[in-house]
Design a protein around this motif. Structure first.
Motif, short mmCIF file in Angstrom:
data_model
loop_
_atom_site.label_atom_id
_atom_site.label_comp_id
_atom_site.label_asym_id
_atom_site.label_seq_id
_atom_site.Cartn_x
_atom_site.Cartn_y
_atom_site.Cartn_z
N GLU A 97 -3.49 13.26 5.25
CA GLU A 97 -2.07 13.22 4.90
C GLU A 97 -1.30 12.16 5.69
O GLU A 97 -0.45 11.47 5.12
CB GLU A 97 -1.43 14.59 5.12
N LEU B 204 -1.32 5.35 -5.59
CA LEU B 204 -1.03 6.44 -4.66
C LEU B 204 -1.81 7.71 -5.00
O LEU B 204 -2.30 8.39 -4.10
CB LEU B 204 0.48 6.72 -4.63
N ARG B 205 -1.94 8.01 -6.29
CA ARG B 205 -2.73 9.19 -6.67
C ARG B 205 -4.18 9.03 -6.23
O ARG B 205 -4.81 9.98 -5.78
CB ARG B 205 -2.65 9.42 -8.19
N THR C 252 0.62 4.94 3.90
CA THR C 252 0.35 4.12 2.72
C THR C 252 1.51 4.19 1.74
O THR C 252 1.93 3.17 1.19
CB THR C 252 -0.95 4.58 2.04
N ARG C 253 2.06 5.38 1.55
CA ARG C 253 3.19 5.54 0.64
C ARG C 253 4.39 4.71 1.09
O ARG C 253 5.07 4.09 0.27
CB ARG C 253 3.57 7.01 0.51
N GLN D 82 -2.35 9.30 6.87
CA GLN D 82 -2.66 7.98 6.31
C GLN D 82 -2.02 7.80 4.94
O GLN D 82 -1.56 6.71 4.60
CB GLN D 82 -4.17 7.77 6.22
N TYR D 83 -1.99 8.87 4.16
CA TYR D 83 -1.34 8.80 2.85
C TYR D 83 0.14 8.50 3.01
O TYR D 83 0.69 7.64 2.30
CB TYR D 83 -1.53 10.10 2.07
N ASN D 84 0.79 9.18 3.95
CA ASN D 84 2.22 8.95 4.15
C ASN D 84 2.51 7.52 4.59
O ASN D 84 3.48 6.91 4.14
CB ASN D 84 2.78 9.96 5.16
N VAL E 225 -5.34 7.13 -3.72
CA VAL E 225 -5.43 7.16 -2.26
C VAL E 225 -5.30 8.58 -1.74
O VAL E 225 -6.00 8.99 -0.82
CB VAL E 225 -4.34 6.24 -1.64
N LYS E 226 -4.39 9.34 -2.33
CA LYS E 226 -4.13 10.71 -1.86
C LYS E 226 -5.40 11.56 -1.87
O LYS E 226 -5.58 12.42 -1.01
CB LYS E 226 -3.05 11.36 -2.71
N ALA E 227 -6.27 11.28 -2.81
CA ALA E 227 -7.50 12.09 -2.94
C ALA E 227 -8.54 11.78 -1.86
O ALA E 227 -9.46 12.57 -1.67
CB ALA E 227 -8.12 11.84 -4.32
N GLN F 99 2.00 4.05 -8.75
CA GLN F 99 1.80 5.50 -8.81
C GLN F 99 0.32 5.85 -8.98
O GLN F 99 -0.18 6.79 -8.34
CB GLN F 99 2.64 6.11 -9.93
#
Length: 89
Positions: free
Chosen positions: A37, A28-29, A43-44, A39-41, A31-33, A25
């Motif tokens: 979006e 992910l926080r 990665t998630r 790429q974040y998805n 990376v999100k910054a 978690q």
């Protein structure tokens, strides 16, 4: 009596291995910054697969816990080798 730098080292608690889900978690926080979006998805999805019950993340976490049983600081060797001594490009 003069105190020395590592005089109380043996009385300190050992470094705990963090819970896998807590680490995922936090990752992910972070990376999100810094990524878009899409790429974040992506990665998630990878993180979710890694963190599945009985998956690779749990297997590796268990190995770290085993390492922690016989080292005062399970992270120290890795940290010194890869954070300080590895060649960065």
């Amino acid at each position: 009596m003069t105190e020395t730098t590592f005089q109380y080292q043996d009385s300190l608690p050992h470094l705990p291995v963090p819970k896998l889900q807590d680490t995922l978690q936090k990752y992910l926080r972070s990376v999100k910054a810094i990524v878009p979006e899409d790429q974040y998805n992506a990665t998630r999805e990878i993180v979710d697969e890694f963190g599945k019950s009985g998956g690779l993340g749990e297997e590796l976490t268990q190995k770290l816990k085993e390492r922690a049983k016989c080292h005062d600081n399970w992270l120290e060797d890795y940290w010194l080798r890869y954070a300080y001594l590895a060649v960065r490009e």
